[in-house]
Design an enzyme around this catalytic site. Structure first.
Site, mmCIF file in Angstrom:
data_model
loop_
_atom_site.group_PDB
_atom_site.id
_atom_site.type_symbol
_atom_site.label_atom_id
_atom_site.label_comp_id
_atom_site.label_asym_id
_atom_site.label_seq_id
_atom_site.Cartn_x
_atom_site.Cartn_y
_atom_site.Cartn_z
ATOM 1 N N GLY A 71 0.826 -1.207 0.000
ATOM 2 C CA GLY A 71 0.000 0.000 0.000
ATOM 3 C C GLY A 71 0.858 1.254 0.000
ATOM 4 N N THR A 72 1.946 1.219 0.746
ATOM 5 C CA THR A 72 2.815 2.402 0.835
ATOM 6 C C THR A 72 3.382 2.766 -0.539
ATOM 7 O OG1 THR A 72 3.390 1.750 3.083
ATOM 8 C CG2 THR A 72 4.846 3.344 2.023
ATOM 9 N N ASN A 150 -7.677 3.807 9.476
ATOM 10 C CA ASN A 150 -7.166 2.553 10.042
ATOM 11 C C ASN A 150 -7.364 2.466 11.548
ATOM 12 O OD1 ASN A 150 -5.129 4.654 9.320
ATOM 13 N ND2 ASN A 150 -3.903 3.534 10.814
ATOM 14 N N GLN A 178 -7.685 0.358 3.805
ATOM 15 C CA GLN A 178 -8.556 -0.249 4.812
ATOM 16 C C GLN A 178 -9.970 -0.502 4.289
ATOM 17 O OE1 GLN A 178 -7.713 -1.520 7.640
ATOM 18 N NE2 GLN A 178 -5.671 -0.677 7.901
ATOM 19 N N SER A 198 -3.927 -2.769 -0.520
ATOM 20 C CA SER A 198 -2.828 -3.601 -0.031
ATOM 21 C C SER A 198 -3.318 -5.018 0.257
ATOM 22 C CB SER A 198 -2.271 -2.968 1.250
ATOM 23 O OG SER A 198 -1.299 -3.809 1.824
ATOM 24 N N GLY A 199 -2.563 -6.007 -0.243
ATOM 25 C CA GLY A 199 -2.990 -7.404 -0.114
ATOM 26 C C GLY A 199 -3.137 -7.892 1.313
ATOM 27 N N HIS A 200 -2.211 -7.477 2.191
ATOM 28 C CA HIS A 200 -2.209 -8.105 3.516
ATOM 29 C C HIS A 200 -3.340 -7.630 4.413
ATOM 30 C CE1 HIS A 200 -0.077 -5.095 6.228
ATOM 31 N NE2 HIS A 200 0.207 -4.576 5.054
ATOM 32 N N THR A 236 10.385 -7.551 -12.564
ATOM 33 C CA THR A 236 9.716 -8.844 -12.754
ATOM 34 C C THR A 236 8.646 -9.045 -11.688
ATOM 35 O OG1 THR A 236 11.721 -9.719 -13.721
ATOM 36 C CG2 THR A 236 10.119 -11.348 -12.942
ATOM 37 N N CYS A 325 3.342 4.170 19.487
ATOM 38 C CA CYS A 325 4.455 3.514 20.186
ATOM 39 C C CYS A 325 5.445 2.889 19.226
ATOM 40 C CB CYS A 325 3.933 2.476 21.163
ATOM 41 S SG CYS A 325 2.827 1.315 20.393
HETATM 42 N N1 PLP Z 1 -2.743 3.125 4.337
HETATM 43 C C1 PLP Z 1 -3.472 2.690 5.366
HETATM 44 C C2 PLP Z 1 -4.769 3.365 5.692
HETATM 45 C C3 PLP Z 1 -3.029 1.614 6.135
HETATM 46 O O1 PLP Z 1 -3.756 1.195 7.168
HETATM 47 C C4 PLP Z 1 -1.795 1.010 5.802
HETATM 48 C C5 PLP Z 1 -1.242 -0.081 6.634
HETATM 49 O O2 PLP Z 1 -1.573 -0.224 7.792
HETATM 50 C C6 PLP Z 1 -1.080 1.495 4.700
HETATM 51 C C7 PLP Z 1 -1.581 2.556 3.992
HETATM 52 C C8 PLP Z 1 0.228 0.893 4.283
HETATM 53 O O3 PLP Z 1 0.032 -0.341 3.632
HETATM 54 P P1 PLP Z 1 1.263 -1.369 3.518
HETATM 55 O O4 PLP Z 1 1.473 -1.946 4.868
HETATM 56 O O5 PLP Z 1 0.803 -2.397 2.521
HETATM 57 O O6 PLP Z 1 2.425 -0.607 3.021
#
Ligand code: PLP
Length: 393
Positions: A71-72, A150, A178, A198-200, A236, A325
């Protein structure tokens, strides 16, 4: 001890069906999707299928989907591309409650001469829309707003905002990390140009993300290299993870179609109602109407969130606190501060985030274990003793 995992906004369990789907692409199907031979071509076909599944989940077309590493990366790429493709505009609009994936990029862009407007939120975490609209100008290159928060789960009215700002030459990006998989999204109902996911966060593994790029949006790649992703992201492909995300998207769609997260919402509401009833001086952070169904952030006044987490951990319960934290400080989170949550409450805020794997039995355990933890911590707190004394006067 069984783990009770209520930290799904941090990351999710990889769905077993997803593991099964991706494993062959770590073993027998190792061809390069760019190769001419059919051993690579078969892998390319599988990527095509995954791309279609992800596109379906948000109502996009497959060629609008670009796979990234997280996601970042999607966020950074989107915002940088938006400003680079509008070189005459030097203004960015965002909110005060964005994830650090977006928030920290603005420091860099400010140093490069961009002016950034941070739109405030009210005490419920809702965006000040008048402030947003009145700050747009012909110098605004991009508006970037998260779809769902989030920490609190509060949902911003992305469809409405995007309709208001389209046709002004402003790129609209949304960090939907989210939101995707938790809310039904039809990108064509919006004027969103760029969207990150984001996949995770939706039961695929870590290390795979997507940037949606609406057809016709001006774009400049961040990763410049080979022709992969039609030149929009060189390198790749992370084949196994792409296959995994395709499967996770298919499952997310199925679950959304089946009950639209209603079951998760019922468990969240049960947890929230029980904790608020059993624990005095507790309250929900954020607008309870416009919220993700899987999230609740509860402030327990006069305790320290980290202490609550440690004691919950002894019972195998995983959640998150409302403090920054991870950055080594015990400062209350910027989200709760932006909402004006009092210090004594922000410090004792716990975020519970559920998933489709959360069970009613697990929720019952959390309801049983939490009140004694808060009581014990408060019994050690001079602030709590003072508050009780004042209340008695
Ligand atoms: N944006 C939001 C709102 C998120 O909650 C997160 C991860 O917690 C991210 C971006 C970043 O995603 P990633 O962990 O896949 O880089």
């Amino acid at each position: 001890m069984n783990v009770i995992y209520l930290d799904n906004n941090a990351t999710t369990k990889v769905a077993p069906e997803v593991v099964d789907a991706m494993l062959p692409y770590l073993s027998e199907y190792y061809g390069n999707p760019s190769s001419m031979h059919s051993f690579g071509g078969d892998v390319a076909e599988k990527i095509k299928e995954a791309r279609e599944n992800v596109a379906n989940l948000i109502g996009a077309t497959a060629d609008e989907i670009v796979f990234t590493s997280c996601g970042t990366e999607s966020d950074s790429t989107a915002i940088r591309a938006a400003v680079e493709s509008n070189p005459d505009r030097k203004h960015i609009v965002t909110s005060r409650v964005e994830h650090p994936a977006v928030k920290n990029l603005y420091e860099t862009l400010s140093k490069k001469g961009y002016r950034v407007t941070f739109v405030p939120v009210d005490g419920q975490g809702n965006l000040d829309l008048d402030y947003l609209y009145s700050n747009l100008s012909n110098d605004t290159a991009v508006v970037s707003l998260m779809w769902a928060n989030n920490e609190t789960g509060v949902i911003f009215p992305i469809e409405e905002i995007s309709q208001k700002i389209k046709d002004r030459g402003i790129v609209f990006h949304t960090d939907a990390v989210q939101a995707v998989g938790k809310l039904p999204i039809d990108i064509n109902e919006t004027g969103v140009d760029l969207l990150s996911l984001s996949g995770h966060k939706l039961h695929a593994p870590k290390g795979i993300g997507v940037l949606y790029i609406r057809k016709g949006t001006k774009f400049s790649p961040f990763m410049i290299g080979g022709h992969q992703e039609r030149g929009r992201r060189g390198g790749t492909e992370n084949v196994a993870s792409i296959v995994a995300l395709g499967k996770a998207a298919e499952l997310a769609q199925k679950h959304l179609d089946e009950d639209g997260y209603a079951h998760i919402g019922q468990l969240r509401d049960k947890l929230e109602a029980a904790l608020l009833t059993r624990i005095s001086h507790s309250m929900v952070n954020g607008d309870r109407e416009h919220r993700l169904l899987n999230t609740t952030s509860i402030a327990y006044e006069y305790v320290v969130g980290e202490a609550v987490l440690l004691m919950m951990n002894e019972h195998g319960i995983c959640a998150s606190s409302g403090s920054a934290c991870t950055s080594g400080s015990l400062e209350p989170s910027h989200v709760l501060r932006a909402m004006g949550v009092p210090f004594t409450a922000a410090h004792g805020s716990i975020r519970y985030s559920l998933s489709r794997y959360t069970t009613a039995e697990e929720i019952d355990v959390v309801i049983e274990k939490t009140p004694p933890i808060i009581e014990r911590l408060r019994s050690m707190s001079p602030f709590w003793k003072e508050a009780v004394k004042l209340a008695a006067v």
